[in-house]
Motif scaffolding. Structure first.
Motif, short mmCIF file in Angstrom:
data_model
loop_
_atom_site.label_atom_id
_atom_site.label_comp_id
_atom_site.label_asym_id
_atom_site.label_seq_id
_atom_site.Cartn_x
_atom_site.Cartn_y
_atom_site.Cartn_z
N PRO A 104 0.80 -1.24 0.00
CA PRO A 104 0.00 0.00 0.00
C PRO A 104 0.83 1.28 0.00
O PRO A 104 0.42 2.27 -0.60
CB PRO A 104 -0.84 -0.13 1.28
CG PRO A 104 -0.98 -1.61 1.48
CD PRO A 104 0.32 -2.20 1.01
N GLU A 132 -3.85 -8.57 2.06
CA GLU A 132 -5.29 -8.64 2.27
C GLU A 132 -5.84 -7.29 2.73
O GLU A 132 -5.25 -6.62 3.57
CB GLU A 132 -5.61 -9.72 3.31
CG GLU A 132 -7.10 -9.97 3.52
CD GLU A 132 -7.37 -11.10 4.50
OE1 GLU A 132 -8.52 -11.55 4.58
OE2 GLU A 132 -6.41 -11.52 5.18
N GLY A 133 -6.97 -6.89 2.14
CA GLY A 133 -7.60 -5.62 2.52
C GLY A 133 -7.09 -4.42 1.75
O GLY A 133 -7.59 -3.30 1.99
N SER A 134 -6.17 -4.59 0.84
CA SER A 134 -5.63 -3.45 0.08
C SER A 134 -6.67 -2.94 -0.90
O SER A 134 -7.46 -3.71 -1.46
CB SER A 134 -4.36 -3.86 -0.66
OG SER A 134 -3.38 -4.31 0.26
N ARG A 135 -6.63 -1.61 -1.14
CA ARG A 135 -7.55 -0.97 -2.06
C ARG A 135 -6.80 0.09 -2.87
O ARG A 135 -5.95 0.79 -2.33
CB ARG A 135 -8.73 -0.29 -1.34
CG ARG A 135 -9.61 -1.23 -0.52
CD ARG A 135 -10.51 -2.08 -1.43
NE ARG A 135 -11.45 -2.86 -0.64
CZ ARG A 135 -11.19 -4.05 -0.12
NH1 ARG A 135 -9.98 -4.57 -0.29
NH2 ARG A 135 -12.11 -4.71 0.56
N SER A 136 -7.13 0.21 -4.16
CA SER A 136 -6.56 1.26 -4.99
C SER A 136 -7.43 1.49 -6.21
O SER A 136 -7.94 0.54 -6.80
CB SER A 136 -5.13 0.89 -5.45
OG SER A 136 -4.62 1.88 -6.31
N LEU A 137 -7.61 2.76 -6.56
CA LEU A 137 -8.38 3.13 -7.74
C LEU A 137 -7.48 3.44 -8.93
O LEU A 137 -7.98 3.67 -10.03
CB LEU A 137 -9.25 4.36 -7.43
CG LEU A 137 -10.29 4.18 -6.32
CD1 LEU A 137 -11.02 5.50 -6.09
CD2 LEU A 137 -11.28 3.08 -6.67
N LEU A 153 -5.71 -4.16 -9.06
CA LEU A 153 -5.13 -4.72 -7.83
C LEU A 153 -5.85 -5.98 -7.39
O LEU A 153 -7.09 -6.07 -7.46
CB LEU A 153 -5.19 -3.67 -6.72
CG LEU A 153 -4.57 -4.05 -5.38
CD1 LEU A 153 -3.06 -4.18 -5.50
CD2 LEU A 153 -4.91 -3.00 -4.32
N ALA A 188 -6.00 -8.23 -3.90
CA ALA A 188 -5.63 -8.34 -2.49
C ALA A 188 -5.63 -9.82 -2.12
O ALA A 188 -6.69 -10.47 -2.10
CB ALA A 188 -6.60 -7.56 -1.62
#
Length: 791
Positions: free
Chosen positions: A69, A97-102, A106, A108
């Motif tokens: 991240p 786990e739980g990663s987010r990206s716009l 991606l 996770a």
């Protein structure tokens, strides 16, 4: 009858030979098939012409990039915006786990964190790629977010290899000297280093992915790439490939999967390196801005190659037309059979640079003034066009020469693999070069090379070869961009106007449009510049200086202050009083003028004089050390404020020094220094080795230790101060200032000066007489006066 017997024997021998060769080939193929999944061997990739795809609907490669991240908005985003968009397949980023990206595609990974070493992240990424994409791609790549990949080179490599076999491709590693014997590797085992990237064939990933969890339960080291290599060897039966053998190279994997040992400073310097040009992947690129820089550089190389290919194709087309008997179409008429678009009568047929003859006289000069002189290159540059005939290579010349040598060596070694030899460049024995702004650059090189033959009778022989190189300049192009409407309207619509005239018109209109934003006046927000002027006598010159200062600073109400350090000159005792009166007159005329005079009753020496002026200021003050011989304008003040930053930079402007006016006989009358034509090679020269004019903050002056106050007499105090600045952590700004002009004055070199000072003084005196061209003309006109008389 004898002839018939001989023919029968020949045919029988051919039959037996072919049968024997077929049996050997069949036996070799069977053995290879049996041993393909048994004990692995260190094989090299053997290129093939066609893609070995059993399913033509599959994409070439799936790239999985491991990231975290904290790198989503920097390195990962940079990868996706540069080489990631050119992958001949798809790219996906894998994180915890739980990663987010716009910003990036991606995945996770479940039950995976960002701990180091990323062994679980790496192996689980491969399992995810297998479970979701195994039937969609021929190849799979594991990469980090600090690697740069050249997708075109990668595609060329992979399309030349049989993807149906088990391949494990990357830079081969066996551990460093400290780790040797501690990685649980046998003598014939290796692994692919993770940093530069690792590539799996589809078959290899199919054999490894089902056993990922088993590999995670049996880890022997903390190295992710070592354990990945162990897992591949254990379940796929292959080791990391040692080399790639193509028709034009025999590249070890550390060359095409390149790992730079410089750490965080890798790829931050000069990018014109052999390693960068040869590599498919480059690692590590730790900062996103450096990755963008590397991407732009490599795209530039690709553009240059495409331009060169286009030029070669155009030449081939012209040669083919000539061979087929077509008439000359220099009038712009294109043969109908070669013109799919009749209306496109472009300038290709009018080009004069397509067919360039290899001749030193390809552009014969029309007159003596148009003759381009050759300059000699050895350990130094020797030239008749400069006042200093022997000098060091400039940066631009070094860069151009290196580029030329790289191209020559690539051309020489283009077919080296087939011929079983390699020629290496060692050094330039000597060279000639010249540049014409219209036609381009020419080199005549005497090269010392090393000839290495590695087939048959092996040998290594030093050889010398001459090379003649022509580099023709391309045309000038203008690219329209979205800009202010007033600027767009200023572009001429008449396409018949030459390109350089269009560019000139655009720039002139741009200057007019921006003028209101750069009006100078009294602005208290502008930093106050403290002029420190040492003065001893020379009242007539001081009057000229005050004329310049009045026009530039007082009339315009510039935020400046003039501090005069005044010494009495025994030869002109009345100058002190005259100077004080002139300062008083200026003070009465401009009440806001801020002009001060400090009278020193000592023998004049420039270093101590400037030091006296510094003592009268505060540490946060911006200072300009200036001489009474200088003329300047408001643009000079703007450059001083911009280039001088407290605790960061010191500005040493390069001034334009005028030659002796008695020789030139130009620039007379009032305010002659405003003449726009004053900057000319016959009027003066750029004083590149003069450091007396400098702007800096007092705090930085104190950090540098100030001037050497033990130096007396003419010069040298500025050189020692410049040396201090160079050795400090401050940034040195050196730039030519066309509005900062040093007016000629006679120099008297005292015989009692220190030898170093006297040599510098004599050199300065000689350099200010006139240009080499002027002195040559004078000698030519008056040489008969110096010739001995003949009785």
């Amino acid at each position: 009858m004898a002839k018939v017997k001989n023919i029968v024997r020949l045919l029988w021998g051919v039959f037996l030979g072919n049968t024997f060769c077929f049996m050997i080939l069949l036996n070799h193929t069977t053995t290879t098939t049996k041993n393909e999944c048994s004990t692995p061997r260190h094989q090299g990739l053997q290129p093939r012409r066609l893609t070995w795809s059993s399913n033509r609907d599959m994409n070439l490669i799936m790239v999985g990039v491991m990231t975290a991240p904290k790198y989503f908005n920097t390195r990962a985003k940079a990868v996706y915006n540069t080489w990631g968009r050119e992958v001949p397949g798809d790219i996906m980023f894998y994180s915890s786990e739980g990663s987010r990206s716009l910003d990036i595609p991606l995945i996770a990974l479940k039950d995976v964190d960002d701990s180091y070493p990323p062994q679980k992240k790496s192996l689980m990424m491969l399992k995810h790629m297998h479970d979701n994409y195994i039937n969609k791609y021929e190849w799979f790549m594991r990469a980090d977010d600090d690697v740069y990949v050249r997708p075109d080179r990668l595609e060329e490599l992979l399309r030349s290899v049989d993807s149906r076999k088990t391949w494990f491709i990357g830079q081969t590693g066996r551990g460093n000297s400290e780790e040797f014997g501690l990685l649980s590797l046998d003598s014939d085992e290796n692994f692919c280093m993770g940093g530069p990237g690792v590539i799996f064939s589809r078959e290899t990933l199919k054999r490894v992915a089902p056993f990922v969890e088993d590999c995670l339960r049996h880890l022997y080291t903390t190295h992710e790439d070592v354990e990945l290599g162990r897992c591949v060897r254990r379940f796929a039966g292959v080791s990391c490939t040692w080399s790639y053998q193509a028709s034009d190279c025999d590249c070890k994997m550390q060359v095409i999967f390149y790992h730079n040992q410089s750490g965080n400073s890798a790829f931050t310097g000069d990018l014109k390196q052999k390693e960068i040009h040869q590599a498919i992947t480059l690692h590590p690129v730790k900062h996103s801005e450096h990755l963008y820089r590397l991407h732009n550089y490599l795209k530039g190389l690709k553009i240059q190659k495409n331009q060169h290919d286009v030029l070669n194709l155009q030449r081939d087309l012209l040669y083919s037309m000539a061979a087929l008997g077509f008439e000359d179409h220099s009038d712009g008429e294109i043969p109908s059979m070669l013109s799919p678009h009749a209306e496109q009568k472009n300038s290709f047929w009018n080009r004069t640079d397509i067919e360039i003859p290899a001749s030193i006289r390809r552009h014969p000069p029309e007159s003596l003034e148009n003759l381009s002189e050759w300059e000699f290159l050895s350990n130094s540059l020797y030239s008749t066009s400069d006042l200093n005939p022997r000098r060091r290579y400039g940066t631009s010349l070094k860069e151009g020469l290196n580029d030329a040598i790289v191209e020559v060596m690539e051309l020489i070694n283009h077919y080296s693999k087939q011929r079983g030899r390699l020629i290496e460049f060692k050094e330039i024995m000597y060279a000639y070069w010249r540049m014409n702004p219209i036609y381009g650059v020419e080199y005549v090189l005497d090269l010392l090379l090393v000839y290495r033959k590695y087939r048959g009778h092996k040998m290594t022989i030093p050889v010398r070869r001459h090379a003649y190189i022509q580099q023709t300049f391309t045309g000038l192009y203008i690219r329209d961009v979205e800009a202010d409407s007033s600027i767009q309207e200023s572009v001429p619509n008449d396409v018949s106007v030459p390109v350089h005239k269009q560019l000139q018109h655009v720039l002139l209109n741009l200057h007019k449009n921006l003028q209101p934003f750069f009006k100078f006046g009294r602005n208290e927000e502008e930093k106050l510049i403290h002029f420190i002027l040492p003065l001893s006598g020379r009242f007539d010159v001081f009057k000229r200086f005050m004329q310049v200062y009045e026009k530039t600073c007082l009339v315009r109400q510039e935020n400046t202050q003039l501090n005069i350090i005044l010494y009495e000159n025994p030869e002109t005792p009345g100058d002190v009083e005259s100077t004080k009166n002139l300062v008083q007159e200026m003070g009465n005329k401009y009440y806001y003028g801020r002009i001060s005079v400090t009278f020193i009753k000592e023998k004049f020496s420039r270093g101590p004089a400037l030091h006296f002026g510094v003592n009268n200021l505060q540490e946060q003050d911006l200072m300009l050390f200036i001489d009474v011989d200088m003329v300047f304008n408001e643009d000079t003040l703007a450059r001083i404020r911009k280039n001088t930053v407290a605790n960061k930079s010191v500005y040493f402007p390069i001034v334009f020094s005028l030659y002796n006016p008695n020789i030139l006989k130009v620039f007379r009358g009032e305010n002659w220094w405003d003449n726009q034509d004053i900057i000319h090679e016959n009027h003066g020269f750029w004083r590149q080795f003069g450091f007396g004019i400098v702007s800096l903050y007092k705090s930085d002056y104190l950090k540098l230790g100030g001037f050497n106050l033990l130096i007396s007499g003419w010069g040298f105090e500025d050189v020692t101060f410049y040396d201090k600045a160079i050795k400090s952590g401050l940034h040195i700004v050196r730039s030519t200032d066309p509005n900062l002009i040093h007016v000629y004055h006679a120099i008297h070199c005292d015989p009692d000066l220190d030898n170093t000072q006297r040599q510098m003084c004599l050199g300065t005196e000689a350099s200010t007489l006139g240009s080499l061209q002027t002195l040559q003309r004078i000698y030519s006109d008056y040489s008969h006066l110096f010739e001995p008389s003949v009785r």
